[in-house]
Design an enzyme around this catalytic site. Structure first.
Site, mmCIF file in Angstrom:
data_model
loop_
_atom_site.group_PDB
_atom_site.id
_atom_site.type_symbol
_atom_site.label_atom_id
_atom_site.label_comp_id
_atom_site.label_asym_id
_atom_site.label_seq_id
_atom_site.Cartn_x
_atom_site.Cartn_y
_atom_site.Cartn_z
ATOM 1 N N GLU A 242 43.038 59.662 55.393
ATOM 2 C CA GLU A 242 43.064 58.197 55.305
ATOM 3 C C GLU A 242 42.196 57.717 54.139
ATOM 4 O O GLU A 242 42.573 56.828 53.377
ATOM 5 C CB GLU A 242 42.567 57.605 56.625
ATOM 6 C CG GLU A 242 42.495 56.088 56.596
ATOM 7 C CD GLU A 242 42.088 55.483 57.940
ATOM 8 O OE1 GLU A 242 42.118 56.213 58.955
ATOM 9 O OE2 GLU A 242 41.759 54.296 57.967
ATOM 10 N N ARG A 268 44.768 36.921 23.470
ATOM 11 C CA ARG A 268 43.975 35.690 23.586
ATOM 12 C C ARG A 268 42.961 35.573 22.445
ATOM 13 O O ARG A 268 42.250 36.543 22.134
ATOM 14 C CB ARG A 268 43.252 35.715 24.945
ATOM 15 C CG ARG A 268 42.376 34.547 25.210
ATOM 16 C CD ARG A 268 43.153 33.337 25.629
ATOM 17 N NE ARG A 268 42.293 32.200 25.853
ATOM 18 C CZ ARG A 268 42.718 30.961 25.988
ATOM 19 N NH1 ARG A 268 44.017 30.707 25.947
ATOM 20 N NH2 ARG A 268 41.865 29.985 26.202
ATOM 21 N N GLN A 336 36.729 38.199 34.594
ATOM 22 C CA GLN A 336 35.818 37.568 33.634
ATOM 23 C C GLN A 336 36.446 37.557 32.237
ATOM 24 O O GLN A 336 36.398 36.555 31.534
ATOM 25 C CB GLN A 336 34.485 38.336 33.634
ATOM 26 C CG GLN A 336 33.385 37.658 32.871
ATOM 27 C CD GLN A 336 32.893 36.380 33.561
ATOM 28 O OE1 GLN A 336 33.126 36.180 34.751
ATOM 29 N NE2 GLN A 336 32.274 35.500 32.797
ATOM 30 N N GLY A 340 39.361 31.462 32.547
ATOM 31 C CA GLY A 340 39.918 30.616 33.622
ATOM 32 C C GLY A 340 41.251 31.126 34.130
ATOM 33 O O GLY A 340 41.580 30.981 35.324
#
Ligand SMILES: Cc1cc2nc3c(=O)[nH]c(=O)nc-3n(C[C@H](O)[C@H](O)[C@H](O)COP(=O)(O)OP(=O)(O)OC[C@H]3O[C@@H](n4cnc5c(N)ncnc54)[C@H](O)[C@@H]3O)c2cc1C
Length: 395
Positions: A242, A268, A336, A340
Site C-alpha cells: 500500500e 511567462r 509559487q 496567481g
C-alpha cells in the site's frame, strides 16, 4: 535520469495506457470534479482494456501477471494523463490482493471475475470516526451467530465508498484482545449496510469518499476473508505494498507538476524576460529535479525489491515518507512559480497542490512512518532489546 527497470513490453504497455488515459479518462475529468465521483463506466472501460487486477489468474479473467512494474506504469500514466480521483490502484493492488491472497477458491471464483471486468468496484473499510492511525482501536464488531456474523459499527473516509460493490471491512471479533479482529467482505445490497454522504474534501474532488454504516448486517460465514481473529496481521501484511503504491504515485505527480511548471515558466514573461531566466527559478527547478530523480531511484529499487518479495516494512515507510513530503514541497514551489495562475482551479497545478495534501496523512501518516522507521533502527521504547521490530505497525 535514465531509468533501468522497464523492458520493451512495459513501454509498449505504457503507450496503450497513455492512450487510454488521454481518451477515456482525462476528457471526463472536469465533469467528475464537479459531480464528486468518477463514472462507473471508467472501471468497465479499464476492465475491457485488461487494466484491472492484472495479477489475477487467467481462470478468473486476469492476465496472471504479478509484476508490479505494470501497476507502476498505470499509476504514472494516470497521474500525468488521467485523473487523480480515478483510484484504479486502490481497486487493483490495495484491495484486490486481499481477495486474491486470502480468499478461498470459492471466494476467488465468486468475486474476482467481476473485479477484473470492472463490474464490481472495491473498497477497504478500516478507519472509523474514533480510530485512524490506531487501527487496533476500532470498535466495529462482528458477533458469531452460528450461521452468520452480525456486523455493527461504522467506517469513515472510505475511498470508493459510494461506488464500491464489495467492501473489505475490518471488525472486532475478539473483545478480549486488542488485535482480535477479522476481515469480512460486505456486499452491496446487504440488509443494514448503508452509505452516508459523499464527503466534501479539500482536494481529490472527483474521488468518492464516504461514511459506511453497518446496522445488524447479517454477513454470511462464507464472507469471512482469511483467518478468524487474524485480521490485524493480514492488514499488516499488505501495508508495505500500500505504501509503495502511494510512493509511486507521489513521485509521478511530482514529475508531472515539474513538467507543467517547466512549460509555464518558459512562456511567462516578467521584467522583460522569461520567468525561467531568473536565478531563483532556475535554482528552484534544479533543486526539484534533483529531489525527484533521487526519490525515483529509491522508489524504483523498492519496486524491484517488492517484485522479488523482499520489500521491508521500513523501506516502504521510507519511500512513502520521503515521496509524500517531497510531493508537498514540489507542488508548493510549482504553485509559487505559476504566480496567481497557480491559485486558479483551471490550472492543473492548482488541483495537484490541493490533492497532494492528503498524501502525508492517509495510508499511514508521516508521523506513523517515522515511528516505523525509528523502530527499525532500534529506537523502540517499548522493547528492552534494541533492534527488534514490532508487528504493531499500523499505529
Ligand atoms: C481522502 C481520504 C481517503 C481515505 N481513504 C481511506 C480508505 O479507503 N479506507 C480507510 O480505511 N481509511 C481511509 N482514509 C483514512 C486515513 O487512512 C486516515 O485518515 C489516516 O490513517 C489518519 O487517521 P486519522 O484521520 O484518524 O488521524 P489520527 O490518527 O487521529 O491522527 C491525527 C494526528 O496525530 C498523529 N498521530 C497519530 N498517532 C501518532 C503517533 N503514534 N505518533 C505521533 N503522531 C501520531 C497523526 O500523524 C496525525 O497527524 C482516508 C482518509 C482520507 C482523508
Amino acid at each position: 535520469m535514465n531509468r533501468k527497470l522497464f523492458d520493451e513490453e512495459h513501454e509498449m504497455f505504457r503507450d496503450a495506457v497513455r492512450n487510454f488515459m488521454q481518451n477515456e479518462i482525462r476528457p471526463h475529468s472536469d465533469r467528475w470534479h464537479e459531480q464528486g465521483i468518477v463514472d462507473r463506466d471508467a472501471f468497465l472501460k479499464a476492465g475491457k482494456q485488461g487494466l484491472l487486477l492484472m495479477w489475477a489468474d487467467e481462470k478468473y479473467g486476469g492476465s496472471g501477471v504479478p509484476d508490479f512494474r505494470y501497476e507502476q506504469v498505470l499509476i504514472e500514466e494516470n497521474a500525468r494523463y488521467g485523473d487523480a480521483g480515478f483510484f484504479l490502484s486502490l481497486h487493483n493492488r490495495l484491495v484486490g490482493p486481499y481477495i486474491g491472497e486470502l480468499g478461498t477458491e470459492e471466494q476467488k471464483a465468486r468475486w474476482l471475475p467481476k473485479c477484473v471486468s470492472g463490474e464490481h468496484i472495491l473498497a477497504v473499510g478500516i478507519t472509523e470516526p474514533g480510530a485512524g492511525s490506531d487501527v487496533a482501536g476500532i470498535r466495529t464488531k462482528a458477533e458469531d451467530k452460528g450461521d452468520h456474523y452480525l456486523l455493527n459499527g461504522s467506517k469513515t473516509y472510505i475511498s470508493n465508498g459510494i461506488l464500491a460493490d464489495l467492501v473489505v471491512v475490518v471488525a472486532r471479533t475478539d473483545q478480549n484482545s486488542r488485535h482480535g479482529m477479522s476481515l469480512f467482505v460486505v456486499e452491496r445490497g446487504m440488509e443494514g449496510f448503508e452509505r452516508g454522504r459523499n464527503l466534501k474534501k479539500m482536494g481529490l474532488k472527483s474521488q468518492d469518499t464516504a461514511e459506511l454504516f453497518f446496522n445488524n448486517v447479517k454477513v454470511p460465514k462464507e464472507n469471512l476473508l482469511g483467518e478468524l481473529n487474524r485480521g490485524f496481521y493480514h492488514l499488516m501484511h499488505f501495508l508495505a505494498e500500500e505504501r509503495l503504491l502511494g510512493a509511486v504515485g507521489y513521485v509521478a505527480t511530482s514529475n508531472a507538476a515539474f513538467d507543467i511548471t517547466m512549460n509555464y515558466i518558459k512562456d511567462r514573461k516578467a521584467f522583460g524576460k522569461s520567468i525561467a531566466d531568473f536565478q531563483n527559478t532556475r535554482f528552484k527547478m534544479a533543486s526539484m529535479r534533483t529531489e525527484i530523480d533521487v526519490a525515483q531511484t529509491f522508489v524504483d529499487q523498492c519496486v524491484l525489491a517488492h517484485n522479488e518479495g523482499n520489500l521491508s516494512a521500513d523501506d516502504a515507510a521510507k519511500a512513502k515518507l520521503f515521496t509524500s513530503e517531497m510531493e508537498g514541497r514540489v507542488v508548493d514551489a510549482c504553485v509559487q512559480l505559476h504566480g496567481g495562475a497557480g491559485y486558479m482551479d483551471e490550472y492543473p497545478i492548482c488541483r495537484m497542490y490541493l490533492n497532494a495534501r492528503i498524501s502525508r496523512i492517509y495510508a499511514g501518516s508521516s508521523e506513523v512512518m517515522r515511528e516505523i522507521i525509528a523502530r527499525s533502527i532500534g529506537l523502540d521504547p517499548r522493547k528492552k532489546k534494541p533492534g527488534t521490530i514490532s508487528n504493531d505497525q499500523a499505529a
